[in-house]
Structure formats: structure tokens, C-alpha cells
Design a protein around this motif. Structure first.
Motif, PDB file in Angstrom:
ATOM      1  N   GLU A 145       0.820  -1.214   0.000  1.00 58.95           N
ATOM      2  CA  GLU A 145       0.000   0.000   0.000  1.00 58.95           C
ATOM      3  C   GLU A 145       0.851   1.260   0.000  1.00 58.95           C
ATOM      4  N   TYR A 146       2.042   1.212   0.615  1.00 56.85           N
ATOM      5  CA  TYR A 146       2.928   2.372   0.605  1.00 56.85           C
ATOM      6  C   TYR A 146       3.305   2.761  -0.821  1.00 56.85           C
ATOM      7  N   PHE A 147       3.569   1.753  -1.645  1.00 51.59           N
ATOM      8  CA  PHE A 147       3.998   2.011  -3.017  1.00 51.59           C
ATOM      9  C   PHE A 147       2.830   2.447  -3.890  1.00 51.59           C
ATOM     10  N   ARG A 148       1.643   1.929  -3.610  1.00 45.51           N
ATOM     11  CA  ARG A 148       0.464   2.363  -4.364  1.00 45.51           C
ATOM     12  C   ARG A 148       0.175   3.836  -4.101  1.00 45.51           C
ATOM     13  N   TYR A 150       2.381   6.078  -3.143  1.00 47.37           N
ATOM     14  CA  TYR A 150       3.476   6.819  -3.795  1.00 47.37           C
ATOM     15  C   TYR A 150       3.145   7.066  -5.269  1.00 47.37           C
ATOM     16  N   ARG A 151       2.672   6.032  -5.940  1.00 47.42           N
ATOM     17  CA  ARG A 151       2.358   6.172  -7.368  1.00 47.42           C
ATOM     18  C   ARG A 151       1.174   7.123  -7.573  1.00 47.42           C
ATOM     19  N   LYS A 152       0.171   7.065  -6.693  1.00 51.11           N
ATOM     20  CA  LYS A 152      -0.957   7.990  -6.801  1.00 51.11           C
ATOM     21  C   LYS A 152      -0.500   9.438  -6.644  1.00 51.11           C
ATOM     22  N   LEU A 153       0.424   9.664  -5.717  1.00 55.72           N
ATOM     23  CA  LEU A 153       0.874  11.021  -5.436  1.00 55.72           C
ATOM     24  C   LEU A 153       1.782  11.573  -6.520  1.00 55.72           C
ATOM     25  N   LEU A 154       2.690  10.729  -7.027  1.00 52.42           N
ATOM     26  CA  LEU A 154       3.758  11.226  -7.895  1.00 52.42           C
ATOM     27  C   LEU A 154       3.673  10.730  -9.329  1.00 52.42           C
ATOM     28  N   GLY A 155       2.807   9.757  -9.584  1.00 51.54           N
ATOM     29  CA  GLY A 155       2.621   9.301 -10.954  1.00 51.54           C
ATOM     30  C   GLY A 155       3.689   8.372 -11.476  1.00 51.54           C
ATOM     31  N   THR A 156       4.613   7.942 -10.623  1.00 50.09           N
ATOM     32  CA  THR A 156       5.675   7.020 -11.031  1.00 50.09           C
ATOM     33  C   THR A 156       5.796   5.889 -10.023  1.00 50.09           C
ATOM     34  N   LYS A 157       6.380   4.787 -10.462  1.00 49.35           N
ATOM     35  CA  LYS A 157       6.612   3.666  -9.560  1.00 49.35           C
ATOM     36  C   LYS A 157       7.881   3.907  -8.748  1.00 49.35           C
ATOM     37  N   PRO A 158       7.883   3.538  -7.474  1.00 52.53           N
ATOM     38  CA  PRO A 158       9.136   3.598  -6.701  1.00 52.53           C
ATOM     39  C   PRO A 158      10.110   2.560  -7.231  1.00 52.53           C
ATOM     40  N   LYS A 197      -5.874  12.674   1.029  1.00 53.65           N
ATOM     41  CA  LYS A 197      -6.835  12.259   0.016  1.00 53.65           C
ATOM     42  C   LYS A 197      -6.428  10.955  -0.653  1.00 53.65           C
ATOM     43  N   LYS A 198      -5.158  10.771  -0.949  1.00 52.29           N
ATOM     44  CA  LYS A 198      -4.701   9.609  -1.709  1.00 52.29           C
ATOM     45  C   LYS A 198      -4.425   8.382  -0.844  1.00 52.29           C
ATOM     46  N   THR A 199      -4.412   8.531   0.465  1.00 48.11           N
ATOM     47  CA  THR A 199      -4.201   7.381   1.342  1.00 48.11           C
ATOM     48  C   THR A 199      -5.467   6.537   1.402  1.00 48.11           C
ATOM     49  N   ASN A 200      -5.327   5.257   1.169  1.00 51.41           N
ATOM     50  CA  ASN A 200      -6.459   4.333   1.225  1.00 51.41           C
ATOM     51  C   ASN A 200      -6.921   4.177   2.673  1.00 51.41           C
ATOM     52  N   LYS A 201      -8.080   4.727   3.002  1.00 51.73           N
ATOM     53  CA  LYS A 201      -8.568   4.710   4.383  1.00 51.73           C
ATOM     54  C   LYS A 201      -9.074   3.335   4.822  1.00 51.73           C
ATOM     55  N   GLN A 202      -9.170   2.391   3.870  1.00 49.03           N
ATOM     56  CA  GLN A 202      -9.567   1.032   4.230  1.00 49.03           C
ATOM     57  C   GLN A 202      -8.364   0.205   4.694  1.00 49.03           C
ATOM     58  N   SER A 203      -7.167   0.704   4.410  1.00 43.56           N
ATOM     59  CA  SER A 203      -5.953  -0.014   4.767  1.00 43.56           C
ATOM     60  C   SER A 203      -5.494   0.396   6.157  1.00 43.56           C
ATOM     61  N   TYR A 204      -4.969  -0.565   6.917  1.00 47.38           N
ATOM     62  CA  TYR A 204      -4.450  -0.271   8.258  1.00 47.38           C
ATOM     63  C   TYR A 204      -3.236   0.650   8.177  1.00 47.38           C
ATOM     64  N   GLU A 209       5.735   8.018   5.227  1.00 48.17           N
ATOM     65  CA  GLU A 209       6.552   9.199   4.966  1.00 48.17           C
ATOM     66  C   GLU A 209       7.981   8.808   4.612  1.00 48.17           C
ATOM     67  N   PHE A 210       8.530   7.788   5.292  1.00 47.29           N
ATOM     68  CA  PHE A 210       9.899   7.361   5.038  1.00 47.29           C
ATOM     69  C   PHE A 210      10.026   6.715   3.653  1.00 47.29           C
ATOM     70  N   GLU A 211       9.079   5.862   3.299  1.00 47.87           N
ATOM     71  CA  GLU A 211       9.105   5.206   1.991  1.00 47.87           C
ATOM     72  C   GLU A 211       8.963   6.235   0.872  1.00 47.87           C
ATOM     73  N   THR A 212       8.094   7.217   1.080  1.00 49.66           N
ATOM     74  CA  THR A 212       7.858   8.236   0.056  1.00 49.66           C
ATOM     75  C   THR A 212       9.093   9.104  -0.154  1.00 49.66           C
ATOM     76  N   TYR A 213       9.650   9.649   0.923  1.00 49.17           N
ATOM     77  CA  TYR A 213      10.821  10.510   0.791  1.00 49.17           C
ATOM     78  C   TYR A 213      12.035   9.728   0.284  1.00 49.17           C
ATOM     79  N   GLY A 214      12.279   8.538   0.826  1.00 52.94           N
ATOM     80  CA  GLY A 214      13.434   7.751   0.414  1.00 52.94           C
ATOM     81  C   GLY A 214      13.400   7.402  -1.061  1.00 52.94           C
ATOM     82  N   ASN A 215      12.243   6.980  -1.561  1.00 54.04           N
ATOM     83  CA  ASN A 215      12.136   6.635  -2.970  1.00 54.04           C
ATOM     84  C   ASN A 215      12.245   7.864  -3.865  1.00 54.04           C
ATOM     85  N   PHE A 216      11.748   8.998  -3.380  1.00 56.25           N
ATOM     86  CA  PHE A 216      11.874  10.235  -4.159  1.00 56.25           C
ATOM     87  C   PHE A 216      13.344  10.637  -4.285  1.00 56.25           C
TER      88      PHE A 216
END
Length: 273
Positions: A145-148, A150-158, A197-204, A209-216
Motif C-alpha cells: 500500500e505504501y507504493f500504491r 506513492y504512485r498515486k501522489l507522484l505518478g511514477t513507480k518507486p 486524500k490519496k491514502t487508502n482509508k480502508q488499509s491499516y 513518509e519514510f518510503e515516500t521521501y526515500g524513494n523520491f
């Protein structure tokens, strides 16, 4: 020890430290602060504890010579604005803490600031900048879900082969600002609203933040990072039960200890979730 070897164990670049916390972290927070002063091999400016209003956390900050910061000063939103409720639990506070970490650059004049979770104790020396490169401590597993998100926010795969979710991370405000601008340009709203908005609220656990910044950073500054294994071990016991001998033994294999299950503290102190 040679001069180059000494550089590997010390950096002259001064950093600030940010620790998001709530009252149920009081069982581990003093140990976290002590471990930062002992194991982070940078000159440290301020250690900032970001928390909801709490007399007990403020008292700890005075005792430990830290700076208490009311979380309402950091972002123009609160937990009540997030509405992250799964079938089992409310995760709004969990997501807010991640947003507070990303907003921490507003609290410091220094280019770099270290974020560490309030339940993670460093037991080995850490340097976060080596030859102008940021050291990222990584592990071998993450959540899809972290990577999904990320892709929603930035439009690219980590593209990283390892996970940046290691309970602590050094942020470069220049690179972090570029990440936020990129999100805002793509989503046409402020970066924190976009994440909510882009975080899936059904997911635990729908965002990291670490995965997003590190991959960026890896995608846009591939020559600016050093990857090391996090070597973290999880505990469910009271950190006060650890002896110096026990910590020394653990440090032969691990860099840090995380006390994720704090029911021992909740039972002892009667702290309510």
C-alpha cells in the motif's frame, strides 16, 4: 585510527532532531532521547518533541533539556481533519504523526533534521551524512500500500529494491521541499491534503513518509544516498529492563531496538488510548 576512518564515525554537520510523541510514549521517550545524544555522531542543536498539549511530556522535556512543541503549531490541520477510520481502529493520529515529520523543516533553520520514532532506541553509533551523501538505514520488507500511494501522489513507480521504513531518517529540507512541490503541482492542492486524500482509508497502513521521501531521493538524486541495513529488533518488554550488558550484547547484531507493544506501560500508568 586513520583520518578517513574517523570521518566514517563522525560528521561535523550540525543537525536538529524531531520526535513526534504522545503520552503513551512516555515509557520509551526518555531512553530515545538519551540514545540520540549518545549514538548520533553529529553536533546536535535542538531535540524537539512534537506532541499534543501534555504537562507530563513538557515536564520530561524540561528534565531532558529538550524543546516541547505543540503539534498545532506545526500544521494548519489536526487529527480531526483526517478521518482515517478502519474497521478496527482510528488511524488519524498515526497519519498525522507522519505529516508532522514531513512538516518538521518549518521548525528548524538547519538544512538537515533527523526524525526518529518515540519507541526506537539507538544502540550503535550513527552517522547520517558521509561525503555529502545521506545515509539511509533500510530493511528488506515493506507494505504494498505504501507504493500504491506513492504512485498515486507522484505518478511514477518507486524504484528502490529495499524499504526505507526503518523508524528514523535524516531529511534534507531542500530535497523535501522539492518532493512537496512535485506533489502539489500534480495534485493541485497542498501536499498534506494530497496525502490525506490519496491514502487508502480502508488499509491499516496506507502511507509511509519514510518510503515516500526515500524513494523520491533515490529517483531524483541517485548519487546522493548511501544504503545501509537497519538491523532493527522489535521488543515488547519494558526498556528499563535492559541492562548495559544486555544492550552491549544486542549491539553486536543490531543497530536499534523498537518497543512497539507498549501495553506494559498502559497497564502500569493507566494511560488511555
Amino acid at each position: 585510527m586513520t583520518r578517513s576512518a574517523k570521518k566514517a564515525f563522525y560528521s561535523s554537520i550540525k543537525i536538529d532532531v524531531l520526535i513526534p510523541a504522545i503520552e503513551k510514549d512516555l515509557g520509551t521517550l526518555p531512553y530515545v532521547i538519551d540514545s540520540i545524544r549518545k549514538q548520533v555522531k553529529h553536533p546536535i542543536g535542538r531535540i524537539m518533541v512534537v506532541s499534543p498539549p501534555s504537562k507530563r511530556i513538557q515536564a520530561l522535556c524540561r528534565r531532558k533539556n529538550c524543546t516541547f512543541i505543540n503539534e498545532k503549531r506545526v500544521l494548519p490541520i489536526t487529527k480531526e481533519d483526517i478521518h482515517y477510520q478502519t474497521k478496527r481502529t482510528n488511524r488519524s493520529g498515526w497519519l498525522l504523526q507522519q505529516l508532522l515529520k514531513l512538516a518538521g523543516g518549518n521548525l528548524t533553520r538547519k538544512r538537515y533534521y533527523l526524525v526518529i520514532d518515540a519507541d526506537t532506541i539507538l544502540i550503535r553509533p550513527h552517522v547520517f551524512l558521509v561525503n555529502g551523501k545521506t545515509v539511509f538505514y533500510c530493511r528488506n520488507w515493506s507494505r504494498p500500500e505504501y507504493f500504491r500511494t506513492y504512485r498515486k501522489l507522484l505518478g511514477t513507480k518507486p524504484t528502490a529494491s529495499r524499504s526505507f521504513v526503518a523508524h528514523y531518517m535524516l531529511f534534507d529540507k531542500w530535497k523535501l521541499s522539492r518532493l512537496k512541490r512535485t506533489i502539489e503541482a500534480r495534485q493541485k492542492t497542498r501536499w498534506y491534503w494530497a496525502i490525506i486524500k490519496k491514502t487508502n482509508k480502508q488499509s491499516y497502513a496506507g502511507f509511509s513518509e519514510f518510503e515516500t521521501y526515500g524513494n523520491f531521493v533515490k529517483a531524483h538524486y541517485p548519487g546522493h544516498l548511501v544504503i545501509r541495513s537497519s538491523l532493527n529488533k522489535s521488543f515488547s518488554s519494558n526498556p528499563a529492563a535492559l541492562t548495559r550488558k544486555g544492550i552491549f550484547r544486542l549491539a553486536q547484531k543490531y543497530r536499534s531496538l523498537s518497543f512497539h507493544k507498549r501495553s506494559w506501560y498502559i497497564r502500569k500508568k493507566g494511560v488511555r488510548k
